[in-house]
Design a protein around this motif. Structure first.
Motif, PDB file in Angstrom:
ATOM      1  N   PRO A  43       0.546  53.373   2.334  1.00 46.65           N
ATOM      2  CA  PRO A  43      -0.229  52.926   1.183  1.00 46.65           C
ATOM      3  C   PRO A  43      -0.388  51.421   1.152  1.00 46.65           C
ATOM      4  CG  PRO A  43       1.992  53.523   0.512  1.00 46.65           C
ATOM      5  CD  PRO A  43       1.846  53.945   1.952  1.00 46.65           C
ATOM      6  N   SER A  44      -1.490  50.946   0.580  1.00 55.46           N
ATOM      7  CA  SER A  44      -1.739  49.517   0.450  1.00 55.46           C
ATOM      8  C   SER A  44      -2.187  49.208  -0.964  1.00 55.46           C
ATOM      9  CB  SER A  44      -2.812  49.079   1.452  1.00 55.46           C
ATOM     10  OG  SER A  44      -4.014  49.784   1.222  1.00 55.46           O
ATOM     11  N   SER A  45      -2.118  47.945  -1.345  1.00 55.42           N
ATOM     12  CA  SER A  45      -2.545  47.530  -2.670  1.00 55.42           C
ATOM     13  C   SER A  45      -4.050  47.308  -2.682  1.00 55.42           C
ATOM     14  CB  SER A  45      -1.829  46.247  -3.086  1.00 55.42           C
ATOM     15  OG  SER A  45      -0.435  46.428  -3.129  1.00 55.42           O
ATOM     16  N   GLY A  46      -4.680  47.567  -3.823  1.00 51.65           N
ATOM     17  CA  GLY A  46      -6.115  47.351  -3.940  1.00 51.65           C
ATOM     18  C   GLY A  46      -6.646  47.892  -5.250  1.00 51.65           C
ATOM     19  N   GLY A  47      -7.878  47.568  -5.545  1.00 51.57           N
ATOM     20  CA  GLY A  47      -8.486  48.026  -6.783  1.00 51.57           C
ATOM     21  C   GLY A  47      -9.979  47.858  -6.762  1.00 51.57           C
ATOM     22  N   PHE A  48     -10.592  48.007  -7.918  1.00 50.03           N
ATOM     23  CA  PHE A  48     -12.031  47.844  -8.041  1.00 50.03           C
ATOM     24  C   PHE A  48     -12.398  47.492  -9.481  1.00 50.03           C
ATOM     25  CE2 PHE A  48     -11.337  52.270  -9.143  1.00 50.03           C
ATOM     26  CZ  PHE A  48     -12.187  52.473 -10.223  1.00 50.03           C
ATOM     27  N   ILE A  49     -13.574  46.914  -9.650  1.00 49.44           N
ATOM     28  CA  ILE A  49     -14.144  46.654 -10.967  1.00 49.44           C
ATOM     29  C   ILE A  49     -15.611  47.047 -10.919  1.00 49.44           C
ATOM     30  CG2 ILE A  49     -12.552  44.807 -11.609  1.00 49.44           C
ATOM     31  CD1 ILE A  49     -14.702  42.799 -10.756  1.00 49.44           C
ATOM     32  N   GLY A  50     -16.192  47.355 -12.075  1.00 50.54           N
ATOM     33  CA  GLY A  50     -17.592  47.732 -12.106  1.00 50.54           C
ATOM     34  C   GLY A  50     -18.043  48.062 -13.508  1.00 50.54           C
ATOM     35  N   VAL A  51     -19.205  48.708 -13.601  1.00 50.09           N
ATOM     36  CA  VAL A  51     -19.753  49.107 -14.884  1.00 50.09           C
ATOM     37  C   VAL A  51     -20.437  50.454 -14.721  1.00 50.09           C
ATOM     38  CG1 VAL A  51     -21.965  47.927 -14.491  1.00 50.09           C
ATOM     39  CG2 VAL A  51     -21.200  48.395 -16.847  1.00 50.09           C
ATOM     40  N   GLY A  52     -20.332  51.298 -15.732  1.00 47.47           N
ATOM     41  CA  GLY A  52     -20.922  52.625 -15.664  1.00 47.47           C
ATOM     42  C   GLY A  52     -21.498  53.054 -16.996  1.00 47.47           C
ATOM     43  N   VAL A  53     -22.190  54.189 -16.972  1.00 46.02           N
ATOM     44  CA  VAL A  53     -22.754  54.804 -18.172  1.00 46.02           C
ATOM     45  C   VAL A  53     -22.355  56.271 -18.178  1.00 46.02           C
ATOM     46  CG1 VAL A  53     -24.849  55.387 -19.443  1.00 46.02           C
ATOM     47  CG2 VAL A  53     -24.709  53.215 -18.212  1.00 46.02           C
ATOM     48  N   GLY A  54     -21.827  56.754 -19.301  1.00 42.83           N
ATOM     49  CA  GLY A  54     -21.430  58.150 -19.417  1.00 42.83           C
ATOM     50  C   GLY A  54     -22.046  58.791 -20.642  1.00 42.83           C
ATOM     51  N   SER A  55     -22.268  60.094 -20.567  1.00 41.06           N
ATOM     52  CA  SER A  55     -22.844  60.833 -21.690  1.00 41.06           C
ATOM     53  C   SER A  55     -22.170  62.191 -21.809  1.00 41.06           C
ATOM     54  CB  SER A  55     -24.349  61.019 -21.482  1.00 41.06           C
ATOM     55  OG  SER A  55     -24.914  61.778 -22.539  1.00 41.06           O
ATOM     56  N   GLY A  56     -21.858  62.590 -23.037  1.00 39.11           N
ATOM     57  CA  GLY A  56     -21.217  63.877 -23.265  1.00 39.11           C
ATOM     58  C   GLY A  56     -21.156  64.208 -24.744  1.00 39.11           C
ATOM     59  N   PRO A  57     -20.580  65.361 -25.111  1.00 37.91           N
ATOM     60  CA  PRO A  57     -20.529  65.765 -26.520  1.00 37.91           C
ATOM     61  C   PRO A  57     -19.696  64.805 -27.357  1.00 37.91           C
ATOM     62  CG  PRO A  57     -19.136  67.169 -25.162  1.00 37.91           C
ATOM     63  CD  PRO A  57     -19.935  66.340 -24.218  1.00 37.91           C
ATOM     64  N   THR A  58     -20.083  64.656 -28.619  1.00 37.98           N
ATOM     65  CA  THR A  58     -19.382  63.757 -29.527  1.00 37.98           C
ATOM     66  C   THR A  58     -17.930  64.179 -29.710  1.00 37.98           C
ATOM     67  OG1 THR A  58     -21.460  63.327 -30.689  1.00 37.98           O
ATOM     68  CG2 THR A  58     -19.434  62.764 -31.841  1.00 37.98           C
ATOM     69  N   TYR A  59     -17.685  65.464 -29.767  1.00 41.70           N
ATOM     70  CA  TYR A  59     -16.328  66.009 -29.802  1.00 41.70           C
ATOM     71  C   TYR A  59     -16.377  67.384 -29.132  1.00 41.70           C
ATOM     72  CZ  TYR A  59     -17.872  68.935 -33.741  1.00 41.70           C
ATOM     73  OH  TYR A  59     -18.548  69.849 -34.519  1.00 41.70           O
ATOM     74  N   PRO A  60     -15.272  67.937 -28.667  1.00 43.72           N
ATOM     75  CA  PRO A  60     -15.310  69.249 -28.015  1.00 43.72           C
ATOM     76  C   PRO A  60     -15.895  70.318 -28.932  1.00 43.72           C
ATOM     77  CG  PRO A  60     -13.224  68.177 -27.596  1.00 43.72           C
ATOM     78  CD  PRO A  60     -13.933  67.329 -28.608  1.00 43.72           C
ATOM     79  N   GLY A  61     -16.996  70.895 -28.513  1.00 47.42           N
ATOM     80  CA  GLY A  61     -17.676  71.890 -29.322  1.00 47.42           C
ATOM     81  C   GLY A  61     -18.872  71.352 -30.076  1.00 47.42           C
ATOM     82  N   SER A  62     -19.131  70.068 -29.989  1.00 43.53           N
ATOM     83  CA  SER A  62     -20.269  69.461 -30.678  1.00 43.53           C
ATOM     84  C   SER A  62     -21.573  69.758 -29.942  1.00 43.53           C
ATOM     85  CB  SER A  62     -20.076  67.942 -30.769  1.00 43.53           C
ATOM     86  OG  SER A  62     -21.222  67.321 -31.312  1.00 43.53           O
ATOM     87  N   ASP A  63     -22.659  69.802 -30.708  1.00 43.22           N
ATOM     88  CA  ASP A  63     -23.984  69.927 -30.100  1.00 43.22           C
ATOM     89  C   ASP A  63     -24.711  68.586 -30.097  1.00 43.22           C
ATOM     90  OD1 ASP A  63     -24.479  69.651 -32.785  1.00 43.22           O
ATOM     91  OD2 ASP A  63     -25.775  71.410 -32.971  1.00 43.22           O
ATOM     92  N   GLN A  64     -23.982  67.527 -30.397  1.00 36.95           N
ATOM     93  CA  GLN A  64     -24.529  66.180 -30.395  1.00 36.95           C
ATOM     94  C   GLN A  64     -23.975  65.410 -29.199  1.00 36.95           C
ATOM     95  OE1 GLN A  64     -22.927  65.224 -34.268  1.00 36.95           O
ATOM     96  NE2 GLN A  64     -24.916  65.483 -35.258  1.00 36.95           N
ATOM     97  N   GLN A  65     -24.810  64.589 -28.577  1.00 41.79           N
ATOM     98  CA  GLN A  65     -24.407  63.824 -27.403  1.00 41.79           C
ATOM     99  C   GLN A  65     -24.102  62.376 -27.776  1.00 41.79           C
ATOM    100  OE1 GLN A  65     -23.958  66.519 -24.924  1.00 41.79           O
ATOM    101  NE2 GLN A  65     -24.551  64.783 -23.654  1.00 41.79           N
ATOM    102  N   ARG A  66     -23.212  61.783 -27.006  1.00 43.65           N
ATOM    103  CA  ARG A  66     -22.906  60.365 -27.143  1.00 43.65           C
ATOM    104  C   ARG A  66     -23.043  59.718 -25.765  1.00 43.65           C
ATOM    105  NH1 ARG A  66     -17.145  58.630 -29.438  1.00 43.65           N
ATOM    106  NH2 ARG A  66     -18.052  59.601 -31.284  1.00 43.65           N
TER     107      ARG A  66
END
Length: 272
Positions: A43-66
């Motif tokens: 194993p070696s040391s290392g990492g990453f940085i970045g930016v992303g966009v995610g979308s999913g239900p407001t809460y488990p079972g919701s029909d609304q997206q966030r």
């Protein structure tokens, strides 16, 4: 030191789960839920940085997206200590064998706010809490992996517990592009199911819902497709799409408006 492709892929998938759960976007990381592969070699040391966009239900079972844009980042030291990841916000990972990894971590249950949706009115808030996570990941081959994890300390009184089981299959479609197929199941104890899908007598009076006491057992099952594309030694594009279906005990809750949800994410990251 540079991270190998396999390390980058696993580190990205591990991080997304923890990060987007922290931001109450459980959608984004289901692609990586079953990453069971153990890294080969020293194993070696290392990492990453970045930016992303995610979308999913407001809460488990919701029909609304966030949908939300989120910064991402992770770092792992050669001794196994890491910050950020699917398995917890801060933890340590050990290799029992070249194929088997074991780990302990401090994670987080992000809770739920009544203000998240009009359908939660009268249900009260579930405060965010730190959790204790333990996990195991087994590499059956270069393509196949299995994983399991336990999370303790979730829910209103910190008595909720989850058991996650998963399997993954990696498909190289080009020298710099890999797809991953994932399947998983999550089981929950009675305290967790009551907190997130149940309605007690006080909540019933405040919300207008009928009282409901779900049983412990299967919470949901999911299948997903992930993408990892390496532009060069440092830059990469990652993405995923997952479909999650609640079990009968969960979907019969009066809080559930939609029993099957789709989650998606995409991100660009720089590894170092």
């Amino acid at each position: 030191m540079k991270l190998s492709f396999s390390h980058q892929h696993r580190h990205v998938s591990l991080f997304f789960k923890g990060l987007l759960l922290t931001l109450a976007l459980p959608c984004a990381a289901a692609w990586a839920q079953a990453d069971g592969k153990a890294p080969a070699g020293r194993p070696s040391s290392g990492g990453f940085i970045g930016v992303g966009v995610g979308s999913g239900p407001t809460y488990p079972g919701s029909d609304q997206q966030r949908t939300a844009a989120v910064p991402i980042g992770e770092y792992r030291w050669a001794n196994g200590v890491y910050v950020g990841g699917r398995d917890g916000l801060l933890g340590v990972q050990m290799s029992a064998t070249q194929q088997l990894q074991l780990g302990l971590a401090i994670g987080m249950d992000t809770g739920r706010k009544e203000s998240d949706s009009s359908y939660l009115a009268g249900m009260g808030d579930i405060a965010a809490k730190g959790t204790l996570n333990a996990y195991a990941k087994l590499a059956l081959s270069e393509q196949w992996g299995l994983s399991s994890s336990v999370q303790l300390g979730a829910g209103s009184a910190g008595k909720g517990g989850l058991l996650n089981l998963g399997a993954s299959y990696s498909i190289p479609v080009a020298p710099s592009t890999h797809l991953s197929l994932n399947a998983g199941a999550t089981l929950a104890n009675a305290d967790y199911m009551q907190d997130y899908f149940g309605v007690n007598s006080t909540q019933a009076s405040a919300s207008g819902y009928k009282s409901y006491t779900p049983s412990a057992g299967l919470r949901d099952v999911s299948v997903g497709l992930g993408l990892h594309h390496q532009f060069d030694r440092n830059w990469m594009l990652i993405g995923g799409l997952t479909s999650t279906s609640l079990s009968n005990a969960a979907k019969d809750s009066p809080l559930v408006r939609k029993s099957t949800s789709q989650n998606a994410f995409v991100a660009v990251a720089y590894s170092f």
